[in-house]
Design a protein around this motif. Structure first.
Motif, mmCIF file in Angstrom:
data_model
loop_
_atom_site.group_PDB
_atom_site.id
_atom_site.type_symbol
_atom_site.label_atom_id
_atom_site.label_comp_id
_atom_site.label_asym_id
_atom_site.label_seq_id
_atom_site.Cartn_x
_atom_site.Cartn_y
_atom_site.Cartn_z
ATOM 1 N N TYR A 87 21.386 -21.613 24.614
ATOM 2 C CA TYR A 87 20.453 -20.647 25.168
ATOM 3 C C TYR A 87 19.022 -21.109 24.942
ATOM 4 O O TYR A 87 18.609 -21.323 23.800
ATOM 5 C CB TYR A 87 20.651 -19.274 24.513
ATOM 6 C CG TYR A 87 22.064 -18.767 24.620
ATOM 7 C CD1 TYR A 87 22.626 -18.456 25.857
ATOM 8 C CD2 TYR A 87 22.858 -18.615 23.479
ATOM 9 C CE1 TYR A 87 23.925 -18.000 25.961
ATOM 10 C CE2 TYR A 87 24.157 -18.155 23.577
ATOM 11 C CZ TYR A 87 24.692 -17.850 24.817
ATOM 12 O OH TYR A 87 25.978 -17.402 24.921
ATOM 13 N N LEU A 127 15.776 -16.153 26.868
ATOM 14 C CA LEU A 127 16.763 -15.397 26.092
ATOM 15 C C LEU A 127 17.077 -14.038 26.701
ATOM 16 O O LEU A 127 18.225 -13.613 26.700
ATOM 17 C CB LEU A 127 16.276 -15.246 24.649
ATOM 18 C CG LEU A 127 17.348 -15.032 23.605
ATOM 19 C CD1 LEU A 127 18.394 -16.122 23.620
ATOM 20 C CD2 LEU A 127 16.718 -14.928 22.231
ATOM 21 N N ASP A 128 16.079 -13.375 27.256
ATOM 22 C CA ASP A 128 16.330 -12.048 27.823
ATOM 23 C C ASP A 128 17.091 -12.096 29.144
ATOM 24 O O ASP A 128 17.495 -11.063 29.668
ATOM 25 C CB ASP A 128 15.027 -11.259 27.975
ATOM 26 C CG ASP A 128 14.013 -11.940 28.876
ATOM 27 O OD1 ASP A 128 14.208 -13.122 29.224
ATOM 28 O OD2 ASP A 128 13.023 -11.272 29.233
ATOM 29 N N LEU A 151 23.928 -11.447 26.238
ATOM 30 C CA LEU A 151 24.339 -11.710 24.861
ATOM 31 C C LEU A 151 24.818 -10.415 24.215
ATOM 32 O O LEU A 151 24.201 -9.360 24.390
ATOM 33 C CB LEU A 151 23.160 -12.250 24.051
ATOM 34 C CG LEU A 151 22.547 -13.573 24.511
ATOM 35 C CD1 LEU A 151 21.266 -13.855 23.743
ATOM 36 C CD2 LEU A 151 23.534 -14.699 24.320
ATOM 37 N N ASP A 169 25.376 -7.970 20.914
ATOM 38 C CA ASP A 169 24.502 -7.708 19.769
ATOM 39 C C ASP A 169 24.739 -8.715 18.657
ATOM 40 O O ASP A 169 23.797 -9.169 18.015
ATOM 41 C CB ASP A 169 24.719 -6.277 19.242
ATOM 42 C CG ASP A 169 24.117 -5.233 20.165
ATOM 43 O OD1 ASP A 169 23.348 -5.598 21.082
ATOM 44 O OD2 ASP A 169 24.427 -4.038 19.964
ATOM 45 N N GLU A 181 25.840 -11.891 18.950
ATOM 46 C CA GLU A 181 25.251 -13.175 19.331
ATOM 47 C C GLU A 181 23.731 -13.138 19.163
ATOM 48 O O GLU A 181 23.129 -14.090 18.663
ATOM 49 C CB GLU A 181 25.587 -13.512 20.787
ATOM 50 C CG GLU A 181 27.036 -13.857 21.021
ATOM 51 C CD GLU A 181 27.368 -13.943 22.504
ATOM 52 O OE1 GLU A 181 28.042 -14.927 22.889
ATOM 53 O OE2 GLU A 181 26.970 -13.047 23.276
ATOM 54 N N PHE A 182 23.127 -12.039 19.578
ATOM 55 C CA PHE A 182 21.679 -11.908 19.459
ATOM 56 C C PHE A 182 21.245 -11.923 17.999
ATOM 57 O O PHE A 182 20.259 -12.581 17.649
ATOM 58 C CB PHE A 182 21.201 -10.624 20.161
ATOM 59 C CG PHE A 182 19.714 -10.561 20.312
ATOM 60 C CD1 PHE A 182 19.074 -11.296 21.309
ATOM 61 C CD2 PHE A 182 18.952 -9.782 19.474
ATOM 62 C CE1 PHE A 182 17.698 -11.250 21.443
ATOM 63 C CE2 PHE A 182 17.571 -9.728 19.604
ATOM 64 C CZ PHE A 182 16.942 -10.464 20.592
ATOM 65 N N LYS A 183 21.995 -11.259 17.133
ATOM 66 C CA LYS A 183 21.668 -11.253 15.695
ATOM 67 C C LYS A 183 21.715 -12.663 15.120
ATOM 68 O O LYS A 183 20.864 -13.029 14.308
ATOM 69 C CB LYS A 183 22.653 -10.367 14.923
ATOM 70 C CG LYS A 183 22.371 -8.908 15.021
ATOM 71 C CD LYS A 183 23.390 -8.141 14.178
ATOM 72 C CE LYS A 183 23.257 -6.655 14.380
ATOM 73 N NZ LYS A 183 24.253 -5.900 13.604
ATOM 74 N N ILE A 229 18.600 -14.459 16.221
ATOM 75 C CA ILE A 229 17.433 -13.953 15.499
ATOM 76 C C ILE A 229 17.414 -14.500 14.067
ATOM 77 O O ILE A 229 16.360 -14.912 13.559
ATOM 78 C CB ILE A 229 17.400 -12.408 15.499
ATOM 79 C CG1 ILE A 229 17.142 -11.905 16.916
ATOM 80 C CG2 ILE A 229 16.352 -11.864 14.535
ATOM 81 C CD1 ILE A 229 15.894 -12.458 17.579
ATOM 82 N N GLN A 238 12.023 -11.991 18.743
ATOM 83 C CA GLN A 238 12.600 -11.020 17.819
ATOM 84 C C GLN A 238 12.352 -9.586 18.260
ATOM 85 O O GLN A 238 13.106 -8.691 17.910
ATOM 86 C CB GLN A 238 12.063 -11.270 16.400
ATOM 87 C CG GLN A 238 12.460 -12.637 15.880
ATOM 88 C CD GLN A 238 11.736 -13.041 14.630
ATOM 89 O OE1 GLN A 238 10.684 -12.504 14.295
ATOM 90 N NE2 GLN A 238 12.286 -14.024 13.933
ATOM 91 N N ARG A 294 14.858 -7.101 21.361
ATOM 92 C CA ARG A 294 15.896 -6.093 21.123
ATOM 93 C C ARG A 294 15.771 -5.557 19.729
ATOM 94 O O ARG A 294 15.531 -6.307 18.795
ATOM 95 C CB ARG A 294 17.276 -6.769 21.232
ATOM 96 C CG ARG A 294 18.185 -6.198 22.260
ATOM 97 C CD ARG A 294 19.556 -6.819 22.055
ATOM 98 N NE ARG A 294 19.871 -7.671 23.187
ATOM 99 C CZ ARG A 294 21.049 -8.227 23.362
ATOM 100 N NH1 ARG A 294 22.003 -8.056 22.480
ATOM 101 N NH2 ARG A 294 21.276 -8.977 24.401
#
Length: 185
Positions: free
Chosen positions: A93, A98-99, A103, A105, A107-109, A112, A180, A183
């Motif tokens: 990614y 990224l937005d 993804l 939650d 994967e996003f964590k 981050i 960061q 989300r």
């Protein structure tokens, strides 16, 4: 040019006006070939300097930069006299996009957490006055195979040495913080 490469057009970055390279990707999508398209006299001048080429070779070999940064920079190979080169193609990614990915939650964590890890390393290296390169978000990939953020702009370590004021650690920090804030998890 080998027959097993095809032209590759990365998603455009609205901030970048000119790219000094054309991109080609191997048919199995394991290698990217960045071919100097001779459109940038500044880039061409940099690569005519043997000192810069020696430094670029060290970066490509993973030894030309501070140790904490090395795991976050893709290695390169087959450097040509004009700065053209190859590196592994990283599936993952791109942080400036990224937005646009779907993804979860979780994967996003993970991403981050990796942005925090990278930022702490960049701050440490900057405090030692050793930070160089182009750390703009379009050069940063969360690599699915490495499970970390990697800078894929090898030539940026030569062209932005020292790091420019318009992209210093304060600006890099803001870029990373903007991800960061995408989300709240």
């Amino acid at each position: 040019m080998k027959k097993n490469y095809k032209r590759f057009f990365p998603a455009l970055n609205k901030e970048k006006i000119v790219n000094g390279y054309d991109f080609f990707i191997s048919e199995d999508e394991s290698v990217i070939y960045k071919k100097n398209n001779q459109s940038s006299e500044r880039l061409n001048k940099i690569f005519r300097d043997n000192t810069n080429m020696d430094f670029f070779l060290r970066i490509m070999d993973g030894i030309g930069l501070p140790a904490p940064l090395r795991p976050h920079i893709v290695n390169g190979f087959e450097l040509e006299d004009d700065g053209s080169h190859k590196s592994p193609f990283l599936h993952g990614y791109r942080l400036d996009l990224l937005d646009s990915y779907e993804l979860s939650d979780e994967e996003f964590k993970i991403i981050i957490t990796e942005t925090e890890r990278l930022l702490s390393i960049l701050l440490l290296v900057s405090a030692d006055n050793e930070l160089t390169g182009d750390w703009a978000l379009h050069n940063l990939i969360f690599s699915l195979s490495h499970k970390r953020i990697m800078n894929v702009d090898l030539e940026g370590f030569v062209t932005y040495n020292p790091i420019p004021v318009w992209a210093d650690i304060e600006i890099i920090t803001e870029w990373i913080r903007s991800i960061q804030r995408l989300r709240s998890i």
